[in-house]
Design a protein around this motif. Sequence first.
Motif, PDB file in Angstrom:
ATOM      1  N   GLY A 171       0.825  -1.199   0.000  1.00 45.48           N
ATOM      2  CA  GLY A 171       0.000   0.000   0.000  1.00 45.48           C
ATOM      3  C   GLY A 171       0.855   1.243   0.000  1.00 45.48           C
ATOM      4  O   GLY A 171       1.958   1.258  -0.557  1.00 45.48           O
ATOM      5  N   GLY A 172       0.359   2.291   0.655  1.00 44.67           N
ATOM      6  CA  GLY A 172       1.088   3.545   0.748  1.00 44.67           C
ATOM      7  C   GLY A 172       0.960   4.118   2.145  1.00 44.67           C
ATOM      8  O   GLY A 172      -0.094   3.996   2.782  1.00 44.67           O
ATOM      9  N   ALA A 173       2.031   4.743   2.638  1.00 40.92           N
ATOM     10  CA  ALA A 173       2.021   5.320   3.984  1.00 40.92           C
ATOM     11  C   ALA A 173       2.889   6.567   4.017  1.00 40.92           C
ATOM     12  O   ALA A 173       3.910   6.645   3.325  1.00 40.92           O
ATOM     13  CB  ALA A 173       2.527   4.305   5.007  1.00 40.92           C
ATOM     14  N   ASP A 174       2.476   7.536   4.822  1.00 40.31           N
ATOM     15  CA  ASP A 174       3.273   8.751   4.989  1.00 40.31           C
ATOM     16  C   ASP A 174       4.517   8.453   5.817  1.00 40.31           C
ATOM     17  O   ASP A 174       4.457   7.707   6.806  1.00 40.31           O
ATOM     18  CB  ASP A 174       2.459   9.828   5.706  1.00 40.31           C
ATOM     19  CG  ASP A 174       1.296  10.340   4.876  1.00 40.31           C
ATOM     20  OD1 ASP A 174       1.264  10.043   3.663  1.00 40.31           O
ATOM     21  OD2 ASP A 174       0.421  11.022   5.448  1.00 40.31           O
ATOM     22  N   ASN A 175       5.641   9.068   5.413  1.00 42.39           N
ATOM     23  CA  ASN A 175       6.840   8.969   6.235  1.00 42.39           C
ATOM     24  C   ASN A 175       6.960  10.220   7.108  1.00 42.39           C
ATOM     25  O   ASN A 175       6.062  11.077   7.119  1.00 42.39           O
ATOM     26  CB  ASN A 175       8.088   8.737   5.379  1.00 42.39           C
ATOM     27  CG  ASN A 175       8.370   9.881   4.415  1.00 42.39           C
ATOM     28  OD1 ASN A 175       7.816  10.979   4.540  1.00 42.39           O
ATOM     29  ND2 ASN A 175       9.242   9.632   3.445  1.00 42.39           N
ATOM     30  N   ALA A 176       8.060  10.347   7.830  1.00 43.45           N
ATOM     31  CA  ALA A 176       8.226  11.466   8.757  1.00 43.45           C
ATOM     32  C   ALA A 176       8.277  12.805   8.039  1.00 43.45           C
ATOM     33  O   ALA A 176       8.004  13.852   8.640  1.00 43.45           O
ATOM     34  CB  ALA A 176       9.490  11.267   9.590  1.00 43.45           C
ATOM     35  N   ALA A 177       8.620  12.792   6.745  1.00 40.46           N
ATOM     36  CA  ALA A 177       8.667  14.021   5.957  1.00 40.46           C
ATOM     37  C   ALA A 177       7.327  14.310   5.283  1.00 40.46           C
ATOM     38  O   ALA A 177       7.243  15.192   4.421  1.00 40.46           O
ATOM     39  CB  ALA A 177       9.766  13.924   4.906  1.00 40.46           C
ATOM     40  N   SER A 178       6.288  13.561   5.667  1.00 45.61           N
ATOM     41  CA  SER A 178       4.931  13.709   5.114  1.00 45.61           C
ATOM     42  C   SER A 178       4.859  13.370   3.633  1.00 45.61           C
ATOM     43  O   SER A 178       3.995  13.877   2.911  1.00 45.61           O
ATOM     44  CB  SER A 178       4.396  15.131   5.349  1.00 45.61           C
ATOM     45  OG  SER A 178       4.293  15.390   6.736  1.00 45.61           O
ATOM     46  N   LEU A 179       5.768  12.518   3.161  1.00 42.30           N
ATOM     47  CA  LEU A 179       5.731  12.025   1.788  1.00 42.30           C
ATOM     48  C   LEU A 179       5.130  10.630   1.782  1.00 42.30           C
ATOM     49  O   LEU A 179       5.514   9.772   2.587  1.00 42.30           O
ATOM     50  CB  LEU A 179       7.136  11.970   1.189  1.00 42.30           C
ATOM     51  CG  LEU A 179       7.862  13.303   1.008  1.00 42.30           C
ATOM     52  CD1 LEU A 179       9.285  13.056   0.515  1.00 42.30           C
ATOM     53  CD2 LEU A 179       7.109  14.201   0.037  1.00 42.30           C
ATOM     54  N   GLN A 180       4.188  10.397   0.873  1.00 42.84           N
ATOM     55  CA  GLN A 180       3.610   9.059   0.762  1.00 42.84           C
ATOM     56  C   GLN A 180       4.606   8.133   0.072  1.00 42.84           C
ATOM     57  O   GLN A 180       5.147   8.455  -0.979  1.00 42.84           O
ATOM     58  CB  GLN A 180       2.313   9.086  -0.040  1.00 42.84           C
ATOM     59  CG  GLN A 180       1.621   7.723  -0.090  1.00 42.84           C
ATOM     60  CD  GLN A 180       0.420   7.704  -1.022  1.00 42.84           C
ATOM     61  OE1 GLN A 180       0.548   7.935  -2.216  1.00 42.84           O
ATOM     62  NE2 GLN A 180      -0.754   7.448  -0.469  1.00 42.84           N
ATOM     63  N   ARG A 181       4.829   6.955   0.679  1.00 41.58           N
ATOM     64  CA  ARG A 181       5.750   5.987   0.105  1.00 41.58           C
ATOM     65  C   ARG A 181       5.081   4.618   0.018  1.00 41.58           C
ATOM     66  O   ARG A 181       4.315   4.214   0.900  1.00 41.58           O
ATOM     67  CB  ARG A 181       7.010   5.873   0.972  1.00 41.58           C
ATOM     68  CG  ARG A 181       7.779   7.166   1.112  1.00 41.58           C
ATOM     69  CD  ARG A 181       8.379   7.613  -0.209  1.00 41.58           C
ATOM     70  NE  ARG A 181       9.539   6.824  -0.556  1.00 41.58           N
ATOM     71  CZ  ARG A 181      10.796   7.247  -0.378  1.00 41.58           C
ATOM     72  NH1 ARG A 181      11.027   8.453   0.126  1.00 41.58           N
ATOM     73  NH2 ARG A 181      11.810   6.476  -0.713  1.00 41.58           N
ATOM     74  N   ALA A 182       5.389   3.917  -1.067  1.00 45.33           N
ATOM     75  CA  ALA A 182       4.910   2.547  -1.217  1.00 45.33           C
ATOM     76  C   ALA A 182       5.521   1.685  -0.120  1.00 45.33           C
ATOM     77  O   ALA A 182       6.691   1.845   0.232  1.00 45.33           O
ATOM     78  CB  ALA A 182       5.298   2.010  -2.590  1.00 45.33           C
ATOM     79  N   ALA A 239       2.034   1.619  -3.737  1.00 44.23           N
ATOM     80  CA  ALA A 239       1.874   0.263  -4.268  1.00 44.23           C
ATOM     81  C   ALA A 239       0.388  -0.037  -4.352  1.00 44.23           C
ATOM     82  O   ALA A 239      -0.342   0.137  -3.376  1.00 44.23           O
ATOM     83  CB  ALA A 239       2.575  -0.747  -3.372  1.00 44.23           C
ATOM     84  N   THR A 240      -0.067  -0.493  -5.523  1.00 45.04           N
ATOM     85  CA  THR A 240      -1.500  -0.707  -5.733  1.00 45.04           C
ATOM     86  C   THR A 240      -1.900  -2.176  -5.787  1.00 45.04           C
ATOM     87  O   THR A 240      -3.090  -2.480  -5.767  1.00 45.04           O
ATOM     88  CB  THR A 240      -1.952  -0.023  -7.036  1.00 45.04           C
ATOM     89  OG1 THR A 240      -1.152  -0.517  -8.127  1.00 45.04           O
ATOM     90  CG2 THR A 240      -1.795   1.488  -6.940  1.00 45.04           C
ATOM     91  N   GLY A 241      -0.937  -3.092  -5.879  1.00 51.74           N
ATOM     92  CA  GLY A 241      -1.303  -4.500  -5.943  1.00 51.74           C
ATOM     93  C   GLY A 241      -0.100  -5.413  -5.839  1.00 51.74           C
ATOM     94  O   GLY A 241       1.048  -4.996  -6.027  1.00 51.74           O
ATOM     95  N   ILE A 242      -0.373  -6.691  -5.545  1.00 56.22           N
ATOM     96  CA  ILE A 242       0.671  -7.709  -5.443  1.00 56.22           C
ATOM     97  C   ILE A 242       0.069  -9.044  -5.850  1.00 56.22           C
ATOM     98  O   ILE A 242      -1.084  -9.340  -5.515  1.00 56.22           O
ATOM     99  CB  ILE A 242       1.247  -7.781  -4.008  1.00 56.22           C
ATOM    100  CG1 ILE A 242       2.363  -8.836  -3.909  1.00 56.22           C
ATOM    101  CG2 ILE A 242       0.156  -8.040  -2.981  1.00 56.22           C
ATOM    102  CD1 ILE A 242       3.101  -8.812  -2.569  1.00 56.22           C
ATOM    103  N   ASN A 243       0.823  -9.860  -6.610  1.00 57.32           N
ATOM    104  CA  ASN A 243       0.310 -11.187  -6.950  1.00 57.32           C
ATOM    105  C   ASN A 243       0.948 -12.240  -6.050  1.00 57.32           C
ATOM    106  O   ASN A 243       1.768 -11.931  -5.177  1.00 57.32           O
ATOM    107  CB  ASN A 243       0.494 -11.497  -8.444  1.00 57.32           C
ATOM    108  CG  ASN A 243       1.946 -11.704  -8.850  1.00 57.32           C
ATOM    109  OD1 ASN A 243       2.861 -11.668  -8.025  1.00 57.32           O
ATOM    110  ND2 ASN A 243       2.167 -11.917 -10.141  1.00 57.32           N
ATOM    111  N   ASP A 244       0.574 -13.502  -6.252  1.00 57.95           N
ATOM    112  CA  ASP A 244       1.041 -14.552  -5.349  1.00 57.95           C
ATOM    113  C   ASP A 244       2.535 -14.834  -5.497  1.00 57.95           C
ATOM    114  O   ASP A 244       3.144 -15.444  -4.616  1.00 57.95           O
ATOM    115  CB  ASP A 244       0.237 -15.833  -5.576  1.00 57.95           C
ATOM    116  CG  ASP A 244      -1.190 -15.715  -5.060  1.00 57.95           C
ATOM    117  OD1 ASP A 244      -1.469 -14.741  -4.326  1.00 57.95           O
ATOM    118  OD2 ASP A 244      -2.031 -16.576  -5.393  1.00 57.95           O
TER     119      ASP A 244
END
Length: 378
Positions: free
Chosen positions: A196-207, A228-233
Motif C-alpha cells: 500500500g502507501g504510507a506517509d513517512n516522517a517528511a509527510s511524503l507518501q511511500r509505497a 503500491a496498488t497490488g501484489i500477486n502470489d
Amino acid sequence: MPSVRSLLSALVLGVFAAPVFAATPAYSVTMIDTGQYDKWRLIDNAGTLYGSSGGYSAFYAGGSKTVLHVSTSPFPTGGITAISKAGHMASYEYWTTIGDLVFASGYLSFNGGTTILGALGHGSAALDTFTHGVNHAGTVVGSSGTDLRLPGGDPHYPRYAAHAYVYSGNKMRDLGTLGGTQSSAMGINAAGTIVGGADNAASLQRAFIYENGRMVDLGAFAGGTSLATGINDAGLIIGHSAHRAGSEERSAFLYANGVMSDLGWSPQRASSAVDINESGQIIAYGVDAGGLQRGFLYQNGQLLQLDTALDPLDNWIVGTTYSINDRGQILADACRLGSCGTVLLSPVPEPETWAMMAAGLALLGVCARRRRARQGTA
C-alpha cells in the motif's frame, strides 16, 4: 470414416496454414451493457463481473445480476472493490446517519453471509472504512478512520487520520505508518503479504510492503513519492511513483527482486499500474501526448497500448483499465465513434484454444511414435 489421427492432422495443419496478417487483432471486444446504473470494475477467472448496480454492491454472472444489499442505507454509494479466488467479496458503501454524517462502512461477503468490518476509531466522525484487497483466506485490507484528529478543518466536522488495516478472525488491526500520519493498504496476496502507501516522517507518501509484522518502505523514483496498488502470489508488486519532486504526474512501476522499474509509458506523462494477474501480466493506463487517457498492457518487459491490439476498422479507443484475470481477459472503459462504456477485452485466440492445439500436437506425436514402433516390429 477418417481416423482420429487424420482429423487431428487436418485441424493442426488448418490452424497453422491459415494466413496471419499484421493487422490481426490480439483482442476481441465485447461491450458490457447490463444496465444504465451498473459499474463493473473486477472480473474473476470464470468471467463474473463485480462492482455496483444503482450504488449497491453487486455482481453479474451467467446473464444474471445479483445485488447484495450489504447496508441498510436507502441510497448507498459504493460497490465490491476486491475479490478472492475462493469467492470472498470485499465492499464498502457510503450511508448517512441520523445526524446527517456521511461515512463509509466496509463489508466482507462469503457463502451468502455478510460481515460488517467496523472501524479502527471509535468517534462518530472516525468511522470511515474502505476495502481494497482480500485473499483466499478471507483476510481483508484497506484503510479506516482512527481517533487521531488532524489539525485544521471545520471545528464542527473534524478530520481524523486514516490508517492501513488488516481484518482477520473478526478483528481489525492497525498497521501504522512509516512515521507520518496516514496510510492505506491496497492489496494482499495468498501468503498474507500486504502492500500500500504510507506517509513517512517528511509527510511524503511511500509505497510499502508489510510482512512478518513490519512495514518496510519500498522507495520511490526521484520525485520521492510512491504508492503500491497490488501484489500477486509470486510477490510481484505494482504501483506508481513520481519522477519529479512536487509533481502529480506519476509513472507506473513494477517492483521485483528489490528493484522498482518504470513500465516505460513516459516520465513526462502520468501513468498508473492498476492490476496484475498470476502470470505477471500488468494492466495500466496513462496520458498520451494529446492528453487522452490510454490503457496499456505490460508483459515480458514489453508495453502494448491496448487499442492498437484491436481491429483498426472498429475505431476503439481504450482508456481506463480496471481488472485482468488469469485468462488474460481485461475489463476497461473504451469509446468508439462517440459511444463510450465498459468493455471486456478477450485474447484472440484465448488461452484455452492454444491449450487445445498443444494437446492436439502432443497426441499427434504419440500417434507418430506408435506408428514407427509398429513398423519397426513388422
